[in-house]
Design a protein around this motif. Structure first.
Motif: not given
Length: 162
Positions: A90-101
């Motif tokens: 995630c880019q922040s604690s909100s995890c609004i923007i995620v990159e699936e690993v």
């Protein structure tokens, strides 16, 4: 005052414990799975529970840190194609923007694979359907190194190497 972000007389540094490399990690979780929230730790475990998981589970764990985070599975067995563990950066604690690993399902996986996040946020999401339930999963996470460091620790003492 240590931690106020203002360098005062007698302090060699004061970053308010908000810069990369300070303070360990925080674990937040939600859902019906096993959950032990923590703060300021450097490693821990994540699990759906001690026996077979329930049906229709949706569980989320978010590890946030000023450092890189690694995670690996110590056991894994879910219903193939129906129950999943998804690991996201995630880019922040909100995890609004995620990159699936990775999105994992079934039981034929390499337990030595290490998944990492260099963003300081790693989310684990477990989703199961309402039918067949298996033993589930156990994972270990740890802090593996700073993203960047400002030379100060959370106790306002200079860190090694500065």
């Amino acid at each position: 005052v240590c931690g106020d972000g203002i360098l005062s007389a007698g302090e060699s540094c004061d970053d308010g414990n908000t810069y990369k490399g300070d303070g360990g990690a925080n674990l937040k979780c939600s859902g019906s799975c096993l959950c032990y929230p923590s703060s300021g730790t450097f490693s821990g475990t994540i699990s759906d529970g001690s026996s077979s998981y329930s049906g229709s589970d949706i569980c989320t764990w978010l590890i946030s840190s000023d450092s890189q985070i690694s995670l690996y599975m110590t056991s894994f067995h879910t219903e193939f194609r129906y129950d999943y563990v998804t690991i996201n950066r995630c880019q922040s604690s909100s995890c609004i923007i995620v990159e699936e690993v990775v999105k994992l399902s079934g039981s034929s996986m390499n337990l030595s694979t290490v998944y990492t996040s260099s963003t300081g946020y790693l989310q684990v999401l477990f989703e199961s359907d309402g039918t067949i339930n298996y033993p589930g999963f156990d994972a270990v996470w740890t802090i593996v190194g700073p993203l960047q460091s400002d030379g100060c620790s959370s106790s306002c003492a200079e860190e090694d190497g500065w």
